[in-house]
Structure formats: structure tokens, C-alpha cells
Scaffold this active site. Sequence first.
Site, mmCIF file in Angstrom:
data_model
loop_
_atom_site.group_PDB
_atom_site.id
_atom_site.type_symbol
_atom_site.label_atom_id
_atom_site.label_comp_id
_atom_site.label_asym_id
_atom_site.label_seq_id
_atom_site.Cartn_x
_atom_site.Cartn_y
_atom_site.Cartn_z
ATOM 1 N N LYS A 93 0.824 -1.211 0.000
ATOM 2 C CA LYS A 93 0.000 0.000 0.000
ATOM 3 C C LYS A 93 0.865 1.272 0.000
ATOM 4 O O LYS A 93 0.773 2.119 0.885
ATOM 5 C CB LYS A 93 -0.982 0.013 1.184
ATOM 6 N N ASP A 96 3.190 7.331 -0.751
ATOM 7 C CA ASP A 96 3.991 8.558 -0.611
ATOM 8 C C ASP A 96 4.226 9.199 -1.987
ATOM 9 O O ASP A 96 3.686 8.737 -2.997
ATOM 10 C CB ASP A 96 5.313 8.212 0.101
HETATM 11 O O1 6AU Z 1 -9.464 -12.356 4.995
HETATM 12 P P1 6AU Z 1 -8.890 -11.475 6.090
HETATM 13 O O2 6AU Z 1 -9.895 -10.508 6.623
HETATM 14 O O3 6AU Z 1 -8.202 -12.245 7.173
HETATM 15 O O4 6AU Z 1 -7.700 -10.646 5.425
HETATM 16 C C1 6AU Z 1 -7.906 -9.696 4.434
HETATM 17 C C2 6AU Z 1 -6.610 -9.274 3.777
HETATM 18 C C3 6AU Z 1 -5.598 -8.595 4.688
HETATM 19 C C4 6AU Z 1 -5.712 -7.117 4.354
HETATM 20 O O5 6AU Z 1 -4.471 -6.446 4.398
HETATM 21 C C5 6AU Z 1 -6.241 -7.124 2.920
HETATM 22 O O6 6AU Z 1 -6.906 -8.363 2.740
HETATM 23 N N1 6AU Z 1 -7.161 -6.011 2.599
HETATM 24 C C6 6AU Z 1 -6.891 -5.158 1.511
HETATM 25 C C7 6AU Z 1 -5.910 -5.518 0.506
HETATM 26 C C8 6AU Z 1 -5.306 -4.502 -0.324
HETATM 27 O O7 6AU Z 1 -5.654 -6.614 0.205
HETATM 28 C C9 6AU Z 1 -7.683 -4.038 1.293
HETATM 29 C C10 6AU Z 1 -8.853 -3.844 2.079
HETATM 30 O O8 6AU Z 1 -9.627 -2.925 1.870
HETATM 31 N N2 6AU Z 1 -9.128 -4.733 3.066
HETATM 32 C C11 6AU Z 1 -8.324 -5.812 3.337
HETATM 33 O O9 6AU Z 1 -8.659 -6.607 4.225
HETATM 34 O O10 6AU Z 1 -4.320 -9.090 4.343
#
Ligand code: 6AU
Length: 264
Positions: A93, A96
Site C-alpha cells: 500500500k 507517498d
Molecule cells: O481475509 P482477512 O480478513 O483475514 O484478510 C484480508 C486481507 C488482509 C488485508 O491487508 C487485505 O486483505 N485487505 C486489503 C488488501 C489490499 O488486500 C484491502 C482492504 O480494503 N481490506 C483488506 O482486508 O491481508
Amino acid sequence: MQPDEVWGARWRACAHPLAHQYMESAVRKQSLVVLAADLPRVDDLIELIARVGPHVTALKTHVDMVDDFSMSEWGRVIESARAHDLMLFEDRKFADIGKVAQAQMGGLYDIRSWADVVTAHSVSGPDVLDGVAAAWDGVQRIGGILLLAQMSSRDNLLSEEYGSRTIEFGAASPHVIGYIGNGSSPAEIGGLRAKAGDGRMIWTPGVSLTAAEGALGQRYGHPGDAVRAGSDAVIVGSGIHGADDPKEASQSYAEASWKALLER
Ligand code: 6AU
């Protein structure tokens, strides 16, 4: 089955080689699952990859959450991901100014040397994209960027207008392979798909087969609904690494996502 039959317009309209690499891998594995491997130890990451590698297409990491990180230990993670035909996706992410993002692709973690895909926020403007791409260029590698157009966490500040401006940046940059969308809301994914067109992918976190909410404000929707609404990849963390049987869970997510792709 051939990728162009399965992916249709998405296959034909996406120009970036990494978008095609992802879509081919999804067809080979019959899975649109990206593993969010949010674990703090290298040995645990490698064990998880060994269990679920056949059923997922990409390995999403947060390299800066790994307690026992060293470049040589990380080499073992890279090797096992490659052995299982997984793209390496560092969810850094970047947010900058361009020059700093370029430098941050190097440093201790040297993300530019191993990541095929990274995420970036559009909050600082479009130059972050050129900064990330310049870093890959510097090590003679090609990578793709996913821009965050939406988020899955509750009360986030990524408004519809912000999402639209983000898509303008993405459409203008050859380095952007797609967008992160909110997997917990098929309506939001559908709106994003209508604006993004077929030339960019949408990858969605915030999906679960069993839970509606996660820890600390995470929201979930069904992976099949996300794909039917226009998502091309479901990013799954806890649903797999937190399951009693991660292999079986990865198969269930793969089946749900693949079935939905064939239906749409
Ligand atoms: O299935 P989870 O909830 O255990 O994990 C979700 C994963 C995490 C977060 O860093 C990522 O998805 N994530 C992201 C991204 C960019 O992947 C964006 C977002 O809005 N929400 C989110 O959970 O590794």
C-alpha cells in the site's frame, strides 16, 4: 479450457502481461483465490503454502509483519511460492510521493526484486505509480500495480468520488493491472466494474464463506457474490489460514470462486 473462453472480454481487453499470467494460472488451478498469508513466521508461511498452494493463484504478503525476516529466510518463501506456481503479491500500500515510493521498493525488504504485484493508494496522486514502476525498471523486472479504489474496512474514507478519480489514474497508467474493490459489497463491486471497464481487473478482500464480520472493523461478503458482481480475484486470509483445515478451506474458496466465474 482456454483462458479466453473462460475470461472473455477481460482476457482480450487487459493488456498487461501479469494480468494474463494471473488469468492463465486461475484457469490451470480452477481458482480465483489469492491467499492473504498474514502470518508472522517464515516456517509457518512455508507450511501454509505447502498445504494450500495447489488451490490458490497468488501469495499476498505483508513482509513487514514477519518477525523473523531476513533476506535469506525470505528467499525460502519466494522459492516455495514459485514452486507452487504462485505470483508474489506484496500488499505494501505505497502512498507517498513518487521518489519515496521508488526508494521504498528497495531498502531492507527489497520488494522490487521479488514482488510481481504491489498495492498503492492514490491519495498522493498518480506519480506514486511511476515511482513504483521505476524501481522495477531499475532491476530489469516488470510488475503490476493494484490501486485501492475501495476498501473493505468499515467507515473508510474512500468515497465514490475518490474511487472515480482513482480509476482515472489507473486508466492512464500502463503499470496498473487493476483495482482493489470492497469484497463485502456486491453493489460496490458492480459500481466499480461499470467504471473500470474490461481492461482492468478487480481484486477483492473482505470475503468469507462463513463470517459476516471480522476483527477490528473488517466486513465480509460471499466470494461467489463478489465474482458474479465483477471481481476477478478473491483475497482470502483468515478464512483459510484461520481454518481448522486450511487445505480443505482453500478448496472450498477455489470451488466457489471458479463456479461463479463460469456463471457470469
Ligand atoms: O481475509 P482477512 O480478513 O483475514 O484478510 C484480508 C486481507 C488482509 C488485508 O491487508 C487485505 O486483505 N485487505 C486489503 C488488501 C489490499 O488486500 C484491502 C482492504 O480494503 N481490506 C483488506 O482486508 O491481508
